[in-house]
Design an enzyme around this catalytic site. Structure first.
Site, PDB file in Angstrom:
ATOM      1  N   HIS A  60      -7.011  -2.968   8.989  1.00  0.00           N
ATOM      2  CA  HIS A  60      -8.305  -3.594   8.710  1.00  0.00           C
ATOM      3  C   HIS A  60      -9.009  -3.882  10.032  1.00  0.00           C
ATOM      4  O   HIS A  60      -9.489  -4.987  10.254  1.00  0.00           O
ATOM      5  CB  HIS A  60      -8.121  -4.898   7.929  1.00  0.00           C
ATOM      6  CG  HIS A  60      -7.353  -4.746   6.661  1.00  0.00           C
ATOM      7  ND1 HIS A  60      -6.945  -5.824   5.904  1.00  0.00           N
ATOM      8  CD2 HIS A  60      -6.911  -3.655   5.993  1.00  0.00           C
ATOM      9  CE1 HIS A  60      -6.278  -5.406   4.832  1.00  0.00           C
ATOM     10  NE2 HIS A  60      -6.249  -4.083   4.877  1.00  0.00           N
TER      11      HIS A  60
ATOM     12  N   TYR B  10      -8.580  23.724  24.933  1.00  0.00           N
ATOM     13  CA  TYR B  10      -8.074  22.832  25.961  1.00  0.00           C
ATOM     14  C   TYR B  10      -6.567  22.889  26.118  1.00  0.00           C
ATOM     15  O   TYR B  10      -5.984  22.194  26.901  1.00  0.00           O
ATOM     16  CB  TYR B  10      -8.542  21.400  25.701  1.00  0.00           C
ATOM     17  CG  TYR B  10      -8.231  20.464  26.834  1.00  0.00           C
ATOM     18  CD1 TYR B  10      -8.793  20.661  28.094  1.00  0.00           C
ATOM     19  CD2 TYR B  10      -7.357  19.394  26.659  1.00  0.00           C
ATOM     20  CE1 TYR B  10      -8.497  19.825  29.139  1.00  0.00           C
ATOM     21  CE2 TYR B  10      -7.054  18.546  27.704  1.00  0.00           C
ATOM     22  CZ  TYR B  10      -7.633  18.762  28.940  1.00  0.00           C
ATOM     23  OH  TYR B  10      -7.331  17.932  29.980  1.00  0.00           O
TER      24      TYR B  10
ATOM     25  N   GLU C  84       0.817  -1.226   0.000  1.00  0.00           N
ATOM     26  CA  GLU C  84       0.000   0.000   0.000  1.00  0.00           C
ATOM     27  C   GLU C  84       0.845   1.269   0.000  1.00  0.00           C
ATOM     28  O   GLU C  84       0.392   2.325   0.417  1.00  0.00           O
ATOM     29  CB  GLU C  84      -0.965   0.009   1.187  1.00  0.00           C
ATOM     30  CG  GLU C  84      -2.070  -1.014   1.125  1.00  0.00           C
ATOM     31  CD  GLU C  84      -3.033  -0.882  -0.052  1.00  0.00           C
ATOM     32  OE1 GLU C  84      -2.849   0.023  -0.893  1.00  0.00           O
ATOM     33  OE2 GLU C  84      -3.941  -1.715  -0.143  1.00  0.00           O
TER      34      GLU C  84
ATOM     35  N   TYR D 223     -19.150  12.690  20.291  1.00  0.00           N
ATOM     36  CA  TYR D 223     -18.364  13.921  20.077  1.00  0.00           C
ATOM     37  C   TYR D 223     -16.871  13.680  19.842  1.00  0.00           C
ATOM     38  O   TYR D 223     -16.181  14.520  19.266  1.00  0.00           O
ATOM     39  CB  TYR D 223     -18.549  14.889  21.258  1.00  0.00           C
ATOM     40  CG  TYR D 223     -17.810  14.516  22.513  1.00  0.00           C
ATOM     41  CD1 TYR D 223     -18.402  13.732  23.497  1.00  0.00           C
ATOM     42  CD2 TYR D 223     -16.501  14.939  22.716  1.00  0.00           C
ATOM     43  CE1 TYR D 223     -17.714  13.375  24.642  1.00  0.00           C
ATOM     44  CE2 TYR D 223     -15.805  14.581  23.857  1.00  0.00           C
ATOM     45  CZ  TYR D 223     -16.412  13.806  24.820  1.00  0.00           C
ATOM     46  OH  TYR D 223     -15.721  13.447  25.940  1.00  0.00           O
TER      47      TYR D 223
ATOM     48  N   HIS E  59      -2.549   2.451   8.368  1.00  0.00           N
ATOM     49  CA  HIS E  59      -3.607   1.794   7.592  1.00  0.00           C
ATOM     50  C   HIS E  59      -3.833   0.423   8.197  1.00  0.00           C
ATOM     51  O   HIS E  59      -2.878  -0.317   8.443  1.00  0.00           O
ATOM     52  CB  HIS E  59      -3.202   1.659   6.121  1.00  0.00           C
ATOM     53  CG  HIS E  59      -4.047   0.658   5.397  1.00  0.00           C
ATOM     54  ND1 HIS E  59      -5.424   0.755   5.335  1.00  0.00           N
ATOM     55  CD2 HIS E  59      -3.728  -0.482   4.741  1.00  0.00           C
ATOM     56  CE1 HIS E  59      -5.898  -0.278   4.668  1.00  0.00           C
ATOM     57  NE2 HIS E  59      -4.895  -1.048   4.298  1.00  0.00           N
TER      58      HIS E  59
ATOM     59  N   HIS F  86     -12.625  -2.621   2.591  1.00  0.00           N
ATOM     60  CA  HIS F  86     -11.205  -2.813   2.844  1.00  0.00           C
ATOM     61  C   HIS F  86     -10.808  -2.522   4.303  1.00  0.00           C
ATOM     62  O   HIS F  86     -10.435  -3.429   5.026  1.00  0.00           O
ATOM     63  CB  HIS F  86     -10.426  -1.925   1.855  1.00  0.00           C
ATOM     64  CG  HIS F  86      -8.957  -2.115   1.880  1.00  0.00           C
ATOM     65  ND1 HIS F  86      -8.156  -1.868   0.792  1.00  0.00           N
ATOM     66  CD2 HIS F  86      -8.107  -2.486   2.866  1.00  0.00           C
ATOM     67  CE1 HIS F  86      -6.897  -2.113   1.101  1.00  0.00           C
ATOM     68  NE2 HIS F  86      -6.847  -2.478   2.362  1.00  0.00           N
TER      69      HIS F  86
END
Ligand SMILES: [Zn+2]
Length: 221
Positions: free
Chosen positions: A94, A209, A73, A113, A92, A156
């Site tokens: 799965h 914050y 990838e 949120y 990346h 994917h």
């Protein structure tokens, strides 16, 4: 990249597997470098990966001499770095619930949120393309247009980004958690999606914050 930085990257990869975001050698991660990027090699499980086996390459796909083959990838990582100068690290994987949504072609809405860490009110679904292709990379780049730090890849998995690797990992973990929550909501008849106004207030609260930044999912509660 120093040996210490490579070692930290291998630890991050192991952490990704250990926390259930991937299995065996599935999933890959990368970091931007001066020369392009450094990425996990193809086919080597996290458990046995050595820091020296991380692959240094240009964003055009030129791999350094004596390096292993990069993750299949690599296009996906390289194209996102080329399109988004604010992103320095990518994960990346799965992971199960993110992949369930991706297989059902459901983008992930503001059901909770904490989606604020993704930089968008809805984590988009990148159109399906065969794994490892430039087509999939182009599809992911479209989903990363704007300021978003995550997307689902149809049929994917997911891609998460950060200003650094720790940030990208936290986003990936948050996406997986939010996907699991959304899956649960769908299972009991649906869920209420937060309004754009409500999410604008959340963004403001996070911005105020102090140390909060995009790609960092530290909850201010
Ligand atoms: Zn994949």
């Amino acid at each position: 990249m120093t040996f210490k930085q490579r070692k930290a990257m291998v630890q991050a990869y192991r952490h990704m597997i250990e926390t259930g975001l991937g299995t065996g050698s599935s999933g890959n991660l990368s970091q931007r470098t001066d020369a392009g990027m450094i990425i996990t090699p193809t086919g080597i499980p996290a458990a046995t990966l050595e820091p020296s086996q991380l692959v240094s390459m240009t964003l055009e796909g030129v791999v350094g001499e004596g390096e292993l083959l990069p993750s299949s990838e690599w296009h996906l990582h390289a194209e996102i770095y080329a399109a988004r100068p604010d992103i320095n690290a990518l994960v990346h994987c799965h992971s199960r619930y993110a992949t369930i949504l991706a297989c059902a072609h459901k983008p992930l809405p503001a059901i909770h949120y904490m989606i604020v860490v993704s930089g968008v009110d809805e984590i988009p679904l990148a159109a399906y393309a065969t794994f490892g292709t430039a087509g999939l990379a182009a599809s992911a780049v479209s989903a990363f247009a704007g300021s978003g730090m995550a997307c689902l890849l149809a049929n994917h998995g997911q891609v998460a980004a950060g200003v650094d690797l720790a940030g990208a990992l936290r986003v990936a973990q948050e996406v997986e958690e939010l996907a699991a929550i959304y899956y649960g909501c769908l299972a009991i008849g649906g869920g209420e999606v937060l309004s754009a106004d409500a999410m604008a207030e959340v963004r403001e609260a996070f911005a105020g914050y102090g140390q909060q930044r995009q790609g960092d999912s530290t909850d201010p509660r």
